[in-house]
Structure formats: C-alpha cells, structure tokens
Scaffold this motif. Sequence first.
Motif, PDB file in Angstrom:
ATOM      1  N   LYS A   1       0.817  -1.112   0.135  1.00  0.00           N
ATOM      2  CA  LYS A   1      -0.013   0.069   0.074  1.00  0.00           C
ATOM      3  C   LYS A   1       1.058   1.317  -0.100  1.00  0.00           C
ATOM      4  N   LYS A   2       0.662   2.151  -0.895  1.00  0.00           N
ATOM      5  CA  LYS A   2       1.341   3.385  -0.930  1.00  0.00           C
ATOM      6  C   LYS A   2       1.398   4.190   0.574  1.00  0.00           C
ATOM      7  N   LYS A   3       2.434   4.756   0.833  1.00  0.00           N
ATOM      8  CA  LYS A   3       2.515   5.455   2.111  1.00  0.00           C
ATOM      9  C   LYS A   3       1.849   6.946   1.693  1.00  0.00           C
ATOM     10  N   LYS A   4       1.548   7.640   2.642  1.00  0.00           N
ATOM     11  CA  LYS A   4       1.059   9.003   2.360  1.00  0.00           C
ATOM     12  C   LYS A   4       1.873   9.906   3.297  1.00  0.00           C
ATOM     13  N   VAL A   5       2.381  10.882   2.376  1.00  0.00           N
ATOM     14  CA  VAL A   5       3.319  11.885   3.065  1.00  0.00           C
ATOM     15  C   VAL A   5       2.738  13.446   2.878  1.00  0.00           C
ATOM     16  N   MET A   6       2.468  14.219   3.919  1.00  0.00           N
ATOM     17  CA  MET A   6       1.973  15.526   3.545  1.00  0.00           C
ATOM     18  C   MET A   6       3.146  16.454   4.365  1.00  0.00           C
ATOM     19  N   VAL A   7       3.352  17.396   3.163  1.00  0.00           N
ATOM     20  CA  VAL A   7       4.472  18.474   3.621  1.00  0.00           C
ATOM     21  C   VAL A   7       3.504  19.924   3.717  1.00  0.00           C
ATOM     22  N   ALA A   8       3.524  20.358   5.020  1.00  0.00           N
ATOM     23  CA  ALA A   8       2.744  21.783   5.193  1.00  0.00           C
ATOM     24  C   ALA A   8       3.761  22.702   4.674  1.00  0.00           C
ATOM     25  N   ILE A   9       3.124  23.658   4.018  1.00  0.00           N
ATOM     26  CA  ILE A   9       3.466  24.826   3.243  1.00  0.00           C
ATOM     27  C   ILE A   9       2.930  26.051   3.843  1.00  0.00           C
ATOM     28  N   ASP A  10       3.814  26.844   3.974  1.00  0.00           N
ATOM     29  CA  ASP A  10       3.504  28.371   4.085  1.00  0.00           C
ATOM     30  C   ASP A  10       4.040  29.188   3.216  1.00  0.00           C
ATOM     31  N   GLU A  11       4.012  30.506   3.283  1.00  0.00           N
ATOM     32  CA  GLU A  11       4.764  31.607   2.436  1.00  0.00           C
ATOM     33  C   GLU A  11       6.207  31.712   2.979  1.00  0.00           C
ATOM     34  N   SER A  12       6.637  30.874   3.947  1.00  0.00           N
ATOM     35  CA  SER A  12       7.754  31.322   4.389  1.00  0.00           C
ATOM     36  C   SER A  12       9.028  30.257   4.004  1.00  0.00           C
ATOM     37  N   GLU A  13      10.364  31.052   3.962  1.00  0.00           N
ATOM     38  CA  GLU A  13      11.387  30.327   3.354  1.00  0.00           C
ATOM     39  C   GLU A  13      11.728  28.996   4.010  1.00  0.00           C
ATOM     40  N   CYS A  14      11.261  28.951   5.251  1.00  0.00           N
ATOM     41  CA  CYS A  14      11.607  27.645   6.072  1.00  0.00           C
ATOM     42  C   CYS A  14      10.653  26.468   5.702  1.00  0.00           C
ATOM     43  N   SER A  15       9.492  26.814   5.234  1.00  0.00           N
ATOM     44  CA  SER A  15       8.452  25.534   4.703  1.00  0.00           C
ATOM     45  C   SER A  15       9.082  25.370   3.322  1.00  0.00           C
ATOM     46  N   PHE A  16       9.552  26.481   2.611  1.00  0.00           N
ATOM     47  CA  PHE A  16      10.116  25.725   1.238  1.00  0.00           C
ATOM     48  C   PHE A  16      11.196  24.955   1.303  1.00  0.00           C
ATOM     49  N   TYR A  17      12.032  25.423   2.154  1.00  0.00           N
ATOM     50  CA  TYR A  17      13.494  24.816   2.835  1.00  0.00           C
ATOM     51  C   TYR A  17      13.019  23.157   3.100  1.00  0.00           C
ATOM     52  N   ALA A  18      11.948  23.079   3.799  1.00  0.00           N
ATOM     53  CA  ALA A  18      11.591  21.530   4.367  1.00  0.00           C
ATOM     54  C   ALA A  18      10.979  20.771   3.277  1.00  0.00           C
ATOM     55  N   LEU A  19      10.440  21.555   2.129  1.00  0.00           N
ATOM     56  CA  LEU A  19      10.001  20.635   1.040  1.00  0.00           C
ATOM     57  C   LEU A  19      11.318  20.343   0.389  1.00  0.00           C
ATOM     58  N   GLU A  20      12.114  21.250  -0.099  1.00  0.00           N
ATOM     59  CA  GLU A  20      13.121  20.665  -0.959  1.00  0.00           C
ATOM     60  C   GLU A  20      13.984  19.789  -0.126  1.00  0.00           C
ATOM     61  N   TRP A  21      14.316  19.810   1.169  1.00  0.00           N
ATOM     62  CA  TRP A  21      14.947  18.868   1.757  1.00  0.00           C
ATOM     63  C   TRP A  21      14.501  17.688   1.742  1.00  0.00           C
ATOM     64  N   ALA A  22      13.151  17.697   1.984  1.00  0.00           N
ATOM     65  CA  ALA A  22      12.324  16.233   1.820  1.00  0.00           C
ATOM     66  C   ALA A  22      12.542  15.644   0.281  1.00  0.00           C
ATOM     67  N   LEU A  23      12.276  16.479  -0.680  1.00  0.00           N
ATOM     68  CA  LEU A  23      12.348  16.477  -2.017  1.00  0.00           C
ATOM     69  C   LEU A  23      13.966  15.554  -2.306  1.00  0.00           C
ATOM     70  N   GLU A  24      15.090  16.148  -1.712  1.00  0.00           N
ATOM     71  CA  GLU A  24      16.251  15.456  -2.001  1.00  0.00           C
ATOM     72  C   GLU A  24      16.597  14.501  -1.225  1.00  0.00           C
ATOM     73  N   ASN A  25      15.922  14.579   0.383  1.00  0.00           N
ATOM     74  CA  ASN A  25      16.541  13.474   1.280  1.00  0.00           C
ATOM     75  C   ASN A  25      15.706  12.079   1.365  1.00  0.00           C
ATOM     76  N   LEU A  26      14.229  12.390   0.800  1.00  0.00           N
ATOM     77  CA  LEU A  26      13.459  11.456   0.987  1.00  0.00           C
ATOM     78  C   LEU A  26      13.059  10.841  -0.438  1.00  0.00           C
ATOM     79  N   TYR A  27      13.875  11.202  -1.538  1.00  0.00           N
ATOM     80  CA  TYR A  27      13.049  11.149  -2.891  1.00  0.00           C
ATOM     81  C   TYR A  27      12.658   9.618  -3.095  1.00  0.00           C
TER      82      TYR A  27
END
Length: 164
Positions: A12-38
Amino acid sequence: MEEAGRSVGEEKKKKVMVAIDESECSFYALEWALENLYQSLLNAEVVLFTAQPIADYGYIYAESFGVTSPELMASVQENQRKVANAILKKAKDLCTQHAIVAETATQVGDPKQTICEAAEKLHLNLLVLGSHNKGALQRTFLGSVSNYCVHNAKCPVLVVRKIP
C-alpha cells in the motif's frame, strides 16, 4: 493471494504530507524532503497542504467606520484563496522539477489545528514541517506550529530546521 484488497507483495502506498506556507523555512523543508526522501516520496502519495488563517475582520470593521461590507469581506477571503493557490502552485512546481507527483489541499483555520486535522483525516504515514527557528521565549508567547504538531498529530512528524 489477496490480502485486504491487494495482492501479496503489493505494498500500500505511504501517504506523506508537507505543510507549506509563504515562509522560506517551509520551502526549505520541502526541498530537503525532495532531496533526502526522494525514493520514499517517489513511491508515496504526496500531499502539499497549506492552511488559510482565519482573517481578522476587526480591522475591516474599524476601517469602514462601523460598516462591514460583505463585498469587502468576500474580497479579503478571495485574496487569501489566491495566496494559498500561489503557494501550492510554487510547491507543486518544485515537486514536478524532482519528478514527484503531488496533490494539493488547503483548509481555512488555525494552521496548527488544520494541519493536525488533515493529517488525521488523510491517515498519513509522515507529516513534514519546516521550523521557523523561534527561540523559547517566542514559542512561549507566539506558539509554534511545529511544536504543536509534534505533540498532537496522529502520525510521525519530521521537523526540518535550516542550519545557518
């Protein structure tokens, strides 16, 4: 052999949610996840979520000398929707650049509560958040979305903090 609606060996596919707002830190978290949890994200259902804070209409009331216009309130709400959609589009484009397919979702309300509600409703396997790097005093008086989610989300929470 079938097991709960799927074949043995079919995971069964896992479900991952990334919470985003307008801040630099939330986009950093998304980029980090995309690179490290690819690899994990490649095989998961990825949801990009943003909360639309409830607008404080007190200033509208004061600004319009005691008359709150339904049109003005609707305009403020429409502007919030546009901002949320722009944030989600930017995040989704970032996922697309990494060949990750993502869904988007938004909800009106207090961000920390709406994030936890969405996590529970979607039966997430992981919630990813950015950290605003607030000090202890700021967290005490202003609150911390990531701290609240760590203690209240019904799934594991990964808080990504940008190291200066």
